[in-house]
Design an enzyme around this catalytic site. Structure first.
Site, PDB file in Angstrom:
ATOM      1  CG  ASP A  35      34.657  -5.736  13.253  1.00  0.00           C
ATOM      2  OD1 ASP A  35      34.666  -6.581  12.335  1.00  0.00           O
ATOM      3  OD2 ASP A  35      34.003  -5.902  14.309  1.00  0.00           O
ATOM      4  CE1 TYR A 154      22.789 -13.799   7.930  1.00  0.00           C
ATOM      5  CE2 TYR A 154      21.950 -15.240   6.206  1.00  0.00           C
ATOM      6  CZ  TYR A 154      22.992 -14.538   6.779  1.00  0.00           C
ATOM      7  OH  TYR A 154      24.237 -14.574   6.191  1.00  0.00           O
ATOM      8  CE  LYS A 158      23.348 -11.302   5.257  1.00  0.00           C
ATOM      9  NZ  LYS A 158      24.481 -10.376   5.160  1.00  0.00           N
ATOM     10  CB  ILE A 187      31.814 -19.091   4.269  1.00  0.00           C
ATOM     11  CG1 ILE A 187      31.069 -18.784   2.948  1.00  0.00           C
ATOM     12  CG2 ILE A 187      33.304 -18.793   4.154  1.00  0.00           C
ATOM     13  CD1 ILE A 187      31.489 -19.588   1.743  1.00  0.00           C
ATOM     14  CB  THR A 189      33.292 -17.226   9.198  1.00  0.00           C
ATOM     15  OG1 THR A 189      31.894 -17.182   9.492  1.00  0.00           O
ATOM     16  CG2 THR A 189      33.516 -17.160   7.703  1.00  0.00           C
TER      17      THR A 189
HETATM   18  N1  LIG Z   1      29.768 -17.476   7.002  1.00  0.00           N
HETATM   19  C1  LIG Z   1      28.869 -17.734   6.079  1.00  0.00           C
HETATM   20  O1  LIG Z   1      28.613 -18.895   5.730  1.00  0.00           O
HETATM   21  C2  LIG Z   1      28.143 -16.618   5.376  1.00  0.00           C
HETATM   22  C3  LIG Z   1      27.315 -16.969   4.298  1.00  0.00           C
HETATM   23  C4  LIG Z   1      26.632 -15.964   3.623  1.00  0.00           C
HETATM   24  C5  LIG Z   1      26.766 -14.650   4.018  1.00  0.00           C
HETATM   25  N2  LIG Z   1      27.567 -14.351   5.086  1.00  0.00           N
HETATM   26  C6  LIG Z   1      27.660 -12.938   5.447  1.00  0.00           C
HETATM   27  O2  LIG Z   1      28.998 -12.550   5.478  1.00  0.00           O
HETATM   28  C7  LIG Z   1      29.160 -11.456   6.379  1.00  0.00           C
HETATM   29  C8  LIG Z   1      30.336 -11.747   7.285  1.00  0.00           C
HETATM   30  O3  LIG Z   1      30.064 -12.933   7.991  1.00  0.00           O
HETATM   31  P1  LIG Z   1      31.209 -13.881   8.565  1.00  0.00           P
HETATM   32  O4  LIG Z   1      30.752 -15.274   8.347  1.00  0.00           O
HETATM   33  O5  LIG Z   1      32.527 -13.462   8.085  1.00  0.00           O
HETATM   34  O6  LIG Z   1      31.010 -13.582  10.130  1.00  0.00           O
HETATM   35  P2  LIG Z   1      32.024 -13.222  11.313  1.00  0.00           P
HETATM   36  O7  LIG Z   1      31.195 -13.324  12.543  1.00  0.00           O
HETATM   37  O8  LIG Z   1      33.272 -14.018  11.197  1.00  0.00           O
HETATM   38  O9  LIG Z   1      32.393 -11.690  11.026  1.00  0.00           O
HETATM   39  C9  LIG Z   1      31.444 -10.670  11.148  1.00  0.00           C
HETATM   40  C10 LIG Z   1      32.156  -9.398  11.557  1.00  0.00           C
HETATM   41  O10 LIG Z   1      31.185  -8.345  11.596  1.00  0.00           O
HETATM   42  C11 LIG Z   1      31.383  -7.592  12.778  1.00  0.00           C
HETATM   43  N3  LIG Z   1      30.133  -6.947  13.166  1.00  0.00           N
HETATM   44  C12 LIG Z   1      29.022  -7.518  13.679  1.00  0.00           C
HETATM   45  N4  LIG Z   1      28.107  -6.592  13.948  1.00  0.00           N
HETATM   46  C13 LIG Z   1      28.637  -5.396  13.588  1.00  0.00           C
HETATM   47  C14 LIG Z   1      28.170  -4.068  13.619  1.00  0.00           C
HETATM   48  N5  LIG Z   1      26.955  -3.757  14.106  1.00  0.00           N
HETATM   49  N6  LIG Z   1      28.968  -3.090  13.148  1.00  0.00           N
HETATM   50  C15 LIG Z   1      30.205  -3.367  12.668  1.00  0.00           C
HETATM   51  N7  LIG Z   1      30.712  -4.604  12.636  1.00  0.00           N
HETATM   52  C16 LIG Z   1      29.926  -5.616  13.094  1.00  0.00           C
HETATM   53  C17 LIG Z   1      31.864  -8.599  13.808  1.00  0.00           C
HETATM   54  O11 LIG Z   1      32.533  -7.952  14.891  1.00  0.00           O
HETATM   55  C18 LIG Z   1      32.766  -9.487  12.965  1.00  0.00           C
HETATM   56  O12 LIG Z   1      34.093  -9.015  12.956  1.00  0.00           O
HETATM   57  C19 LIG Z   1      27.822 -11.305   7.094  1.00  0.00           C
HETATM   58  O13 LIG Z   1      27.074 -10.262   6.506  1.00  0.00           O
HETATM   59  C20 LIG Z   1      27.145 -12.638   6.843  1.00  0.00           C
HETATM   60  O14 LIG Z   1      25.741 -12.554   6.890  1.00  0.00           O
HETATM   61  C21 LIG Z   1      28.255 -15.296   5.767  1.00  0.00           C
END
Ligand SMILES: NC(=O)c1ccc[n+]([C@@H]2O[C@H](COP(=O)([O-])OP(=O)(O)OC[C@H]3O[C@@H](n4cnc5c(N)ncnc54)[C@H](O)[C@@H]3O)[C@@H](O)[C@H]2O)c1
Length: 250
Positions: A35, A154, A158, A187, A189
């Site tokens: 991370d 975004y 994606k 989700i 988060t």
């Molecule tokens: N939460 C949702 O509803 C959802 C839905 C679809 C897709 N996603 C995707 O899931 C993935 C994780 O999202 P999440 O909801 O768990 O978010 P989150 O913010 O809880 O976690 C994201 C993590 O990525 C890390 N991060 C950010 N930029 C970074 C970088 N440049 N290098 C390394 N680490 C980095 C952050 O420090 C964090 O720990 C993302 O790709 C997001 O687009 C999330």
């Protein structure tokens, strides 16, 4: 499901990545918890070890190509191989219609969410070909399957992740490298905290968007990720698995 598999997860310090790291640890993997936020990565690695699993924390900024190469080299010099990788790190970017969407913010979303996956795949697949196989899962989104007003950057990134996943899956299937994606729905988060900003009405709005009538949990996405990374998904190549409470079925 991942017994003794060396498994690299980016963005593993929070949310979906954290849940996937925890489940991978429970399923027997050696987890590389990577991370940009090192303190969070260390906390997750410590949790896995505390629960009886095997994990180390590593720093990465996925937007920097050389960091992927260095991390894979480090993993291989320590563990001898890289069996599985979940390219998960991502950022939401702004919410604005295209004409108001800031150019720099657009490029930053592409850098992290699309180029971050591209660089990761290059470093990981190169190693997997050397050792004779492996499995990748990329984190796309329902925003990579359908459009949604206000998130063009975004959504572009994606959709790109799904394209990369499908094309690369075709290129490397016969050489033992399986490449798939997950497309999570809505989700709960920390990614959404900035969007909701403590407003109950906004939180309620997101809850009603999925036919299931509730937010998804990161652990529910982790189940799909770990299965796709495992040998149990041996015939699954180039798939974008929605985990979205029915959102895209409509
Ligand atoms: N939460 C949702 O509803 C959802 C839905 C679809 C897709 N996603 C995707 O899931 C993935 C994780 O999202 P999440 O909801 O768990 O978010 P989150 O913010 O809880 O976690 C994201 C993590 O990525 C890390 N991060 C950010 N930029 C970074 C970088 N440049 N290098 C390394 N680490 C980095 C952050 O420090 C964090 O720990 C993302 O790709 C997001 O687009 C999330």
């Amino acid at each position: 499901m991942l017994k003794n598999k060396v498994t690299l997860i980016t963005g593993a310090g929070s949310g979906i990545g954290r849940a996937a790291a925890m489940l991978s640890g429970r399923e027997g993997a050696h987890v590389i918890v990577a991370d940009i936020q090192m303190e969070q990565a260390e906390a997750v690695a410590a949790e896995i070890v505390h629960a009886g699993g095997k994990a180390v924390a590593r720093h990465i900024d996925v937007a920097q190509r050389d960091r992927h190469e260095a991390l894979v080299d480090q993993v291989v010099s320590t563990h001898g191989r890289l069996d599985a990788a979940f390219n998960n790190a991502g950022i939401p970017g702004p919410v604005a219609p295209l004409l108001n969407y800031d150019d720099e913010a657009f490029l930053r979303v592409i850098d992290v969410n699309l180029k971050g996956v591209w660089y990761g795949m290059k470093a990981q697949i190169r190693q997997m070909l050397v050792q004779g196989g492996g499995a990748l899962v990329n984190n796309a989104s329902i925003g990579g399957v359908v459009g949604k007003a206000g998130i063009c950057g975004y959504s572009a990134a994606k959709h790109g992740v799904l394209g990369l996943t499908k094309s690369a899956a075709l290129e490397y299937a016969s050489q033992g490298v399986r490449i798939n994606a997950v497309c999570p729905g809505i989700i709960k988060t920390p990614l959404y905290d900035g969007v909701i900003q403590g407003d109950p009405a906004t939180e309620q709005y997101f809850q009603t968007l999925q036919p299931v009538g509730r937010w998804g949990r990161p652990e529910e996405v982790a189940e799909a990720v770990v299965w796709l990374l495992s040998d149990r998904a041996s015939l699954v190549h180039g798939h974008g698995m929605v985990v979205d409470g029915g959102f895209t079925a409509a």
